[in-house]
Structures are given as structure tokens and as C-alpha cells.
Design a protein around this motif. Structure first.
Motif, PDB file in Angstrom:
ATOM      1  N   UNK A 101      72.514  19.987  -0.741  1.00  0.00           N
ATOM      2  CA  UNK A 101      71.597  19.106  -1.566  1.00  0.00           C
ATOM      3  C   UNK A 101      70.653  18.625  -0.630  1.00  0.00           C
ATOM      4  N   UNK A 102      70.941  18.071   0.569  1.00  0.00           N
ATOM      5  CA  UNK A 102      69.867  17.734   1.411  1.00  0.00           C
ATOM      6  C   UNK A 102      70.241  18.097   2.975  1.00  0.00           C
ATOM      7  N   UNK A 103      69.574  18.300   3.760  1.00  0.00           N
ATOM      8  CA  UNK A 103      69.650  18.565   5.047  1.00  0.00           C
ATOM      9  C   UNK A 103      70.321  17.441   6.045  1.00  0.00           C
ATOM     10  N   UNK A 104      71.080  17.757   6.920  1.00  0.00           N
ATOM     11  CA  UNK A 104      71.613  17.071   7.913  1.00  0.00           C
ATOM     12  C   UNK A 104      73.281  17.158   7.795  1.00  0.00           C
ATOM     13  N   UNK A 105      73.865  16.574   8.903  1.00  0.00           N
ATOM     14  CA  UNK A 105      75.209  16.485   9.252  1.00  0.00           C
ATOM     15  C   UNK A 105      75.933  15.340   8.359  1.00  0.00           C
ATOM     16  N   UNK A 106      76.326  15.595   7.289  1.00  0.00           N
ATOM     17  CA  UNK A 106      77.137  14.651   6.325  1.00  0.00           C
ATOM     18  C   UNK A 106      78.290  15.038   5.842  1.00  0.00           C
ATOM     19  N   UNK A 107      79.301  14.250   5.512  1.00  0.00           N
ATOM     20  CA  UNK A 107      80.560  14.715   4.844  1.00  0.00           C
ATOM     21  C   UNK A 107      80.972  13.511   3.997  1.00  0.00           C
ATOM     22  N   UNK A 108      81.888  13.937   3.136  1.00  0.00           N
ATOM     23  CA  UNK A 108      82.704  12.854   2.487  1.00  0.00           C
ATOM     24  C   UNK A 108      81.913  12.091   1.325  1.00  0.00           C
ATOM     25  N   UNK A 109      80.907  12.699   0.448  1.00  0.00           N
ATOM     26  CA  UNK A 109      79.827  11.895  -0.204  1.00  0.00           C
ATOM     27  C   UNK A 109      80.573  11.225  -1.220  1.00  0.00           C
ATOM     28  N   UNK A 110      80.017   9.993  -1.597  1.00  0.00           N
ATOM     29  CA  UNK A 110      80.441   9.163  -2.732  1.00  0.00           C
ATOM     30  C   UNK A 110      79.158   9.226  -3.470  1.00  0.00           C
ATOM     31  N   UNK A 111      79.332   9.261  -5.012  1.00  0.00           N
ATOM     32  CA  UNK A 111      78.134   9.312  -5.794  1.00  0.00           C
ATOM     33  C   UNK A 111      78.370   8.378  -6.895  1.00  0.00           C
ATOM     34  N   UNK A 112      77.256   8.163  -7.382  1.00  0.00           N
ATOM     35  CA  UNK A 112      77.015   6.595  -8.549  1.00  0.00           C
ATOM     36  C   UNK A 112      75.988   6.895  -9.084  1.00  0.00           C
ATOM     37  N   UNK A 113      75.831   6.660 -10.511  1.00  0.00           N
ATOM     38  CA  UNK A 113      74.882   6.636 -11.038  1.00  0.00           C
ATOM     39  C   UNK A 113      74.343   5.144 -11.352  1.00  0.00           C
ATOM     40  N   UNK A 114      72.973   4.755 -10.890  1.00  0.00           N
ATOM     41  CA  UNK A 114      72.843   3.442 -10.944  1.00  0.00           C
ATOM     42  C   UNK A 114      71.312   3.131 -11.642  1.00  0.00           C
ATOM     43  N   UNK A 115      71.312   2.220 -12.713  1.00  0.00           N
ATOM     44  CA  UNK A 115      69.894   2.432 -13.530  1.00  0.00           C
ATOM     45  C   UNK A 115      69.275   3.727 -13.679  1.00  0.00           C
ATOM     46  N   UNK A 116      70.184   4.615 -14.134  1.00  0.00           N
ATOM     47  CA  UNK A 116      69.595   6.045 -14.180  1.00  0.00           C
ATOM     48  C   UNK A 116      69.289   6.757 -13.541  1.00  0.00           C
ATOM     49  N   UNK A 117      69.566   6.315 -12.130  1.00  0.00           N
ATOM     50  CA  UNK A 117      69.169   7.050 -10.941  1.00  0.00           C
ATOM     51  C   UNK A 117      70.585   7.538 -10.295  1.00  0.00           C
ATOM     52  N   UNK A 118      70.361   8.569  -9.445  1.00  0.00           N
ATOM     53  CA  UNK A 118      71.787   9.284  -8.940  1.00  0.00           C
ATOM     54  C   UNK A 118      71.617   8.900  -7.439  1.00  0.00           C
ATOM     55  N   UNK A 119      72.550   8.467  -6.942  1.00  0.00           N
ATOM     56  CA  UNK A 119      72.862   8.087  -5.704  1.00  0.00           C
ATOM     57  C   UNK A 119      73.979   8.598  -4.824  1.00  0.00           C
ATOM     58  N   UNK A 120      73.807   9.122  -3.492  1.00  0.00           N
ATOM     59  CA  UNK A 120      75.084   9.586  -2.814  1.00  0.00           C
ATOM     60  C   UNK A 120      74.940   9.200  -1.396  1.00  0.00           C
ATOM     61  N   UNK A 121      76.363   8.356  -1.167  1.00  0.00           N
ATOM     62  CA  UNK A 121      76.486   7.770   0.199  1.00  0.00           C
ATOM     63  C   UNK A 121      77.360   8.561   0.844  1.00  0.00           C
TER      64      UNK A 121
END
Length: 106
Positions: free
Chosen positions: A35-55
Motif C-alpha cells: 500500500x505504501x513504500x518502506x519496511x513496515x510490519x504488523x499494521x493496525x488500521x482504524x477509520x477516524x472521522x471518515x479517514x482511513x489510518x494505518x499504524x
């Protein structure tokens, strides 16, 4: 007769390749994988005020995992990186591996 079969097979193969290579009209755009570039793992996702967030956690050598970035999107296609939303600068006792988040007593 064999030559006709061979020519027919080649013609069908060429048409199929050009047919499948064309974009499908009305096909929705996607973000792709990853979905996006970089070395990331174990994403947690949430929808906040109609916007999607991945941590996600930042994948680096253990002693360098000292921050977390966040990513936001309004359409799940275009993503904005929010660097270092949490980092060693915000946590005085953090020594390594932010995802561990426990006081090592050091």
C-alpha cells in the motif's frame, strides 16, 4: 493442415495478449501492493472521522526501531505519510524497540 492450425494458434495467442493487456474500462484504481513504500510490519488500521489510518511498526534492526510512522487516506488509494507520530523523543525511558513499549529499568 498443420500449418493452418499453427497460424490459427499464433493469431489467437497474439489477439489474446493484446486483449488482456488493455485496461478494463471503468476499472477502479487501487493502491497496489504494498500500500505504501518502506519496511513496515504488523499494521493496525482504524477509520477516524471518515479517514482511513494505518499504524504499522517500523521494521529495522532492533536498536533502530525507535519511532512509528502513520499513514492516512481518504480513498484507500492515495496515502499520506505522517512520520514519527510516536518516537524516542516522546518517551524518555525508551531505549530500543518502540513496539515493545515497556520500561526496561535501564
Amino acid at each position: 493442415m498443420k500449418l493452418k492450425h499453427l497460424l490459427f494458434s499464433v493469431a489467437v495467442g497474439c489477439c489474446s495478449v493484446s486483449l488482456f493487456a488493455q485496461p478494463i474500462v471503468g476499472q477502479k484504481k487501487t493502491s497496489g501492493n504494498p500500500v505504501f513504500e518502506g519496511w513496515y510490519a504488523d499494521p493496525e488500521a482504524v477509520v477516524y472521522n471518515g479517514e482511513y489510518w494505518i499504524f504499522p511498526t517500523y521494521s529495522a534492526p532492533y536498536g533502530e526501531q525507535l519511532h512509528m510512522d502513520a499513514f492516512s487516506s481518504q480513498d484507500l488509494v492515495n496515502w499520506t505519510k505522517h512520520p514519527k507520530v510516536l518516537s524516542v523523543e516522546n518517551i524518555s525511558w525508551l531505549r530500543y524497540a518502540l513496539w515493545l513499549l515497556r520500561d526496561t529499568g535501564q
